[in-house]
Design a protein around this motif. Structure first.
Motif, PDB file in Angstrom:
ATOM      1  N   GLY A  58       0.788  -1.223   0.000  1.00  0.00           N
ATOM      2  CA  GLY A  58       0.000   0.000   0.000  1.00  0.00           C
ATOM      3  C   GLY A  58       0.824   1.279   0.000  1.00  0.00           C
ATOM      4  N   ALA A  59       2.088   1.196   0.369  1.00  0.00           N
ATOM      5  CA  ALA A  59       2.936   2.383   0.341  1.00  0.00           C
ATOM      6  C   ALA A  59       3.404   2.716  -1.071  1.00  0.00           C
ATOM      7  CB  ALA A  59       4.158   2.169   1.239  1.00  0.00           C
ATOM      8  N   ASP A  60       3.218   1.790  -1.990  1.00  0.00           N
ATOM      9  CA  ASP A  60       3.644   1.979  -3.369  1.00  0.00           C
ATOM     10  C   ASP A  60       2.536   2.683  -4.151  1.00  0.00           C
ATOM     11  OD1 ASP A  60       4.504   1.836  -5.976  1.00  0.00           O
ATOM     12  OD2 ASP A  60       5.001  -0.298  -5.925  1.00  0.00           O
ATOM     13  N   PRO A  61       2.790   3.881  -4.675  1.00  0.00           N
ATOM     14  CA  PRO A  61       1.742   4.581  -5.428  1.00  0.00           C
ATOM     15  C   PRO A  61       1.269   3.805  -6.650  1.00  0.00           C
ATOM     16  CG  PRO A  61       3.873   5.675  -5.692  1.00  0.00           C
ATOM     17  CD  PRO A  61       4.030   4.684  -4.593  1.00  0.00           C
ATOM     18  N   LEU A  62       2.134   2.935  -7.176  1.00  0.00           N
ATOM     19  CA  LEU A  62       1.733   2.150  -8.339  1.00  0.00           C
ATOM     20  C   LEU A  62       0.543   1.253  -8.015  1.00  0.00           C
ATOM     21  CD1 LEU A  62       2.214   1.144 -11.233  1.00  0.00           C
ATOM     22  CD2 LEU A  62       3.792  -0.547 -10.274  1.00  0.00           C
ATOM     23  N   ALA A  63       0.494   0.719  -6.796  1.00  0.00           N
ATOM     24  CA  ALA A  63      -0.619  -0.145  -6.418  1.00  0.00           C
ATOM     25  C   ALA A  63      -1.937   0.619  -6.506  1.00  0.00           C
ATOM     26  CB  ALA A  63      -0.411  -0.678  -4.997  1.00  0.00           C
ATOM     27  N   TRP A  64      -1.941   1.846  -6.030  1.00  0.00           N
ATOM     28  CA  TRP A  64      -3.155   2.657  -6.069  1.00  0.00           C
ATOM     29  C   TRP A  64      -3.472   3.103  -7.487  1.00  0.00           C
ATOM     30  CZ3 TRP A  64      -6.078   2.455  -1.927  1.00  0.00           C
ATOM     31  CH2 TRP A  64      -5.476   2.154  -0.701  1.00  0.00           C
ATOM     32  N   LEU A  65      -2.440   3.399  -8.270  1.00  0.00           N
ATOM     33  CA  LEU A  65      -2.659   3.789  -9.666  1.00  0.00           C
ATOM     34  C   LEU A  65      -3.300   2.653 -10.454  1.00  0.00           C
ATOM     35  CD1 LEU A  65      -2.319   5.567 -12.172  1.00  0.00           C
ATOM     36  CD2 LEU A  65       0.057   4.761 -12.323  1.00  0.00           C
ATOM     37  N   LEU A  66      -2.749   1.445 -10.326  1.00  0.00           N
ATOM     38  CA  LEU A  66      -3.302   0.312 -11.052  1.00  0.00           C
ATOM     39  C   LEU A  66      -4.722   0.003 -10.579  1.00  0.00           C
ATOM     40  CD1 LEU A  66      -0.236  -2.106 -11.208  1.00  0.00           C
ATOM     41  CD2 LEU A  66      -1.122  -0.630 -13.012  1.00  0.00           C
ATOM     42  N   SER A  67      -4.957   0.125  -9.285  1.00  0.00           N
ATOM     43  CA  SER A  67      -6.286  -0.135  -8.747  1.00  0.00           C
ATOM     44  C   SER A  67      -7.288   0.881  -9.282  1.00  0.00           C
ATOM     45  CB  SER A  67      -6.259  -0.088  -7.220  1.00  0.00           C
ATOM     46  OG  SER A  67      -7.518  -0.429  -6.678  1.00  0.00           O
ATOM     47  N   ALA A  68      -6.882   2.144  -9.329  1.00  0.00           N
ATOM     48  CA  ALA A  68      -7.761   3.195  -9.847  1.00  0.00           C
ATOM     49  C   ALA A  68      -8.065   2.975 -11.329  1.00  0.00           C
ATOM     50  CB  ALA A  68      -7.119   4.562  -9.638  1.00  0.00           C
ATOM     51  N   THR A  69      -7.037   2.614 -12.082  1.00  0.00           N
ATOM     52  CA  THR A  69      -7.226   2.385 -13.519  1.00  0.00           C
ATOM     53  C   THR A  69      -8.186   1.232 -13.761  1.00  0.00           C
ATOM     54  OG1 THR A  69      -4.984   3.200 -13.970  1.00  0.00           O
ATOM     55  CG2 THR A  69      -6.040   1.886 -15.683  1.00  0.00           C
ATOM     56  N   LEU A  70      -8.008   0.148 -13.006  1.00  0.00           N
ATOM     57  CA  LEU A  70      -8.895  -0.997 -13.172  1.00  0.00           C
ATOM     58  C   LEU A  70     -10.322  -0.632 -12.781  1.00  0.00           C
ATOM     59  CD1 LEU A  70      -9.285  -3.956 -13.888  1.00  0.00           C
ATOM     60  CD2 LEU A  70      -8.685  -4.545 -11.530  1.00  0.00           C
ATOM     61  N   ALA A  71     -10.478   0.120 -11.709  1.00  0.00           N
ATOM     62  CA  ALA A  71     -11.822   0.532 -11.293  1.00  0.00           C
ATOM     63  C   ALA A  71     -12.492   1.357 -12.394  1.00  0.00           C
ATOM     64  CB  ALA A  71     -11.742   1.327  -9.997  1.00  0.00           C
ATOM     65  N   ARG A  72     -11.735   2.246 -13.037  1.00  0.00           N
ATOM     66  CA  ARG A  72     -12.314   3.032 -14.135  1.00  0.00           C
ATOM     67  C   ARG A  72     -12.723   2.129 -15.280  1.00  0.00           C
ATOM     68  NH1 ARG A  72     -10.032   4.720 -18.668  1.00  0.00           N
ATOM     69  NH2 ARG A  72      -7.899   4.435 -17.896  1.00  0.00           N
ATOM     70  N   ARG A  73     -11.869   1.160 -15.610  1.00  0.00           N
ATOM     71  CA  ARG A  73     -12.195   0.257 -16.707  1.00  0.00           C
ATOM     72  C   ARG A  73     -13.433  -0.577 -16.401  1.00  0.00           C
ATOM     73  NH1 ARG A  73      -7.235  -3.004 -19.263  1.00  0.00           N
ATOM     74  NH2 ARG A  73      -9.058  -3.786 -20.390  1.00  0.00           N
ATOM     75  N   MET A  74     -13.669  -0.817 -15.120  1.00  0.00           N
ATOM     76  CA  MET A  74     -14.835  -1.591 -14.709  1.00  0.00           C
ATOM     77  C   MET A  74     -16.029  -0.690 -14.376  1.00  0.00           C
ATOM     78  SD  MET A  74     -12.891  -4.506 -12.390  1.00  0.00           S
ATOM     79  CE  MET A  74     -14.300  -5.639 -12.296  1.00  0.00           C
ATOM     80  N   SER A  75     -15.914   0.604 -14.733  1.00  0.00           N
ATOM     81  CA  SER A  75     -16.990   1.596 -14.559  1.00  0.00           C
ATOM     82  C   SER A  75     -17.359   1.830 -13.102  1.00  0.00           C
ATOM     83  CB  SER A  75     -18.239   1.179 -15.350  1.00  0.00           C
ATOM     84  OG  SER A  75     -17.923   1.084 -16.730  1.00  0.00           O
ATOM     85  N   ASN A  76     -16.401   1.588 -12.195  1.00  0.00           N
ATOM     86  CA  ASN A  76     -16.615   1.873 -10.780  1.00  0.00           C
ATOM     87  C   ASN A  76     -15.926   3.209 -10.477  1.00  0.00           C
ATOM     88  OD1 ASN A  76     -16.783   2.003  -8.002  1.00  0.00           O
ATOM     89  ND2 ASN A  76     -16.184  -0.123  -7.660  1.00  0.00           N
ATOM     90  N   ILE A  77     -16.576   4.296 -10.867  1.00  0.00           N
ATOM     91  CA  ILE A  77     -15.950   5.613 -10.764  1.00  0.00           C
ATOM     92  C   ILE A  77     -15.727   6.046  -9.314  1.00  0.00           C
ATOM     93  CG2 ILE A  77     -16.124   8.042 -11.412  1.00  0.00           C
ATOM     94  CD1 ILE A  77     -15.517   6.049 -13.692  1.00  0.00           C
ATOM     95  N   PRO A  78     -16.643   5.783  -8.378  1.00  0.00           N
ATOM     96  CA  PRO A  78     -16.349   6.152  -6.979  1.00  0.00           C
ATOM     97  C   PRO A  78     -15.072   5.473  -6.466  1.00  0.00           C
ATOM     98  CG  PRO A  78     -18.684   5.738  -7.248  1.00  0.00           C
ATOM     99  CD  PRO A  78     -18.036   5.309  -8.527  1.00  0.00           C
ATOM    100  N   ARG A  79     -14.902   4.192  -6.762  1.00  0.00           N
ATOM    101  CA  ARG A  79     -13.685   3.498  -6.336  1.00  0.00           C
ATOM    102  C   ARG A  79     -12.469   4.086  -7.046  1.00  0.00           C
ATOM    103  NH1 ARG A  79     -11.871  -1.727  -4.553  1.00  0.00           N
ATOM    104  NH2 ARG A  79      -9.644  -1.422  -4.176  1.00  0.00           N
ATOM    105  N   ALA A  80     -12.620   4.391  -8.332  1.00  0.00           N
ATOM    106  CA  ALA A  80     -11.507   4.968  -9.084  1.00  0.00           C
ATOM    107  C   ALA A  80     -11.075   6.298  -8.484  1.00  0.00           C
ATOM    108  CB  ALA A  80     -11.902   5.153 -10.548  1.00  0.00           C
ATOM    109  N   LYS A  81     -12.045   7.144  -8.123  1.00  0.00           N
ATOM    110  CA  LYS A  81     -11.716   8.437  -7.518  1.00  0.00           C
ATOM    111  C   LYS A  81     -10.985   8.263  -6.187  1.00  0.00           C
ATOM    112  CE  LYS A  81     -15.450  11.394  -9.300  1.00  0.00           C
ATOM    113  NZ  LYS A  81     -16.644  12.183  -8.902  1.00  0.00           N
ATOM    114  N   ALA A  82     -11.466   7.345  -5.370  1.00  0.00           N
ATOM    115  CA  ALA A  82     -10.848   7.129  -4.060  1.00  0.00           C
ATOM    116  C   ALA A  82      -9.414   6.629  -4.206  1.00  0.00           C
ATOM    117  CB  ALA A  82     -11.689   6.144  -3.253  1.00  0.00           C
TER     118      ALA A  82
END
Length: 256
Positions: free
Chosen positions: A169-193
């Motif tokens: 969780g300290a790695d920003p890449l983990a959050w970046l990849l998670s946000a990108t995947l959430a956007r691709r899955m149309s979960n915009i609230p999760r992507a924003k967070a």
């Protein structure tokens, strides 16, 4: 993605409590590995030659890993992956828990070479070994998620990323990849967070700013999208990320 093979090298070189007896004392092997690994950064060709000599004289998987790091420094990813896989197989035969690290490095190199199917096989071996912990475990989970995304298995990738957020969780890449995947899955609230977490950790990363713009645009927030894309373009104007940001900004002008 920032390649993790060098990050993993430090842990992979550390003595393993389950390691089989090496060709010489562990500290001697570790010292030679450290010198060989350092050489990969200044003279990869010389490091490969040293690794070859060392392997002949009994360097085994230590020498294989150094060769892999040398190929990685030269961006010869298929050869790097092959060396890491050989190191992993030899370590498994010796019942050395470093094998998991080598499999993880192989998977990372296969991803860098654009071969996610091979990466997935290697990363499966790394994760099922059960000996990875902490950041190395999280990085392997991240790479496994990337391989799953390439195969179109987004739900499985989501599970991997959720695990990685607890271990890396300290790695920003983990959050970046998670946000990108959430956007691709149309979960915009999760992507924003998740992109907010990435920005908190690495706001000066153009890739993070680019994705922040993508998410804002998906949410219909033109002002925020323009700001993030503009920042990405300024941070990395001569890179693909910067050029993509510029192209993204033009879509608003074209629409008007």
């Amino acid at each position: 993605m920032i390649l993790i093979v060098l990050l993993a090298a430090a842990q992979a070189a550390a003595p393993s409590p389950a390691a089989a007896p090496a060709a010489g004392p562990v500290d001697v092997q570790g010292g030679r590995f450290a010198r060989c690994a350092a050489l990969t950064q200044s003279d990869p060709a010389a490091a490969r030659a040293e690794a070859g000599r060392w392997r002949i004289s009994g360097g085994r998987y230590f020498a294989r890993q150094c060769a892999g790091l040398a190929f990685a420094a030269e961006k010869n990813w298929p050869s790097a992956a092959a060396e890491f896989e050989e190191a992993a197989r030899e370590a498994q035969i010796a019942k050395d828990t470093r094998a998991a690290n080598y499999w993880a490095q192989a998977g990372n190199a296969w991803l860098a070479s654009g071969q996610p199917a091979k990466a997935r096989v290697a990363l499966d071996s790394a994760l099922t070994a059960g000996s990875l912990t902490g950041l190395p475990l999280g990085e392997a989970q991240l790479d496994h998620a990337r391989a799953l995304v390439a195969a179109g298995e987004l739900d499985a990738a989501r599970s991997d990323l959720d695990l990685a957020l607890t271990t890396a969780g300290a790695d920003p890449l983990a959050w970046l990849l998670s946000a990108t995947l959430a956007r691709r899955m149309s979960n915009i609230p999760r992507a924003k967070a998740d992109i907010a977490q990435a920005l908190k950790r690495s706001a000066d990363d153009a890739s993070v700013q680019l994705e922040a713009g993508n998410i804002a645009a998906s949410a219909g927030d033109e002002a925020a999208a323009r700001e993030a894309w503009g920042t990405a373009a300024k941070l990395a104007p001569t890179t693909d990320v910067g050029r993509n940001a510029v192209m993204a900004l033009k879509q608003f002008d074209a629409a008007k």
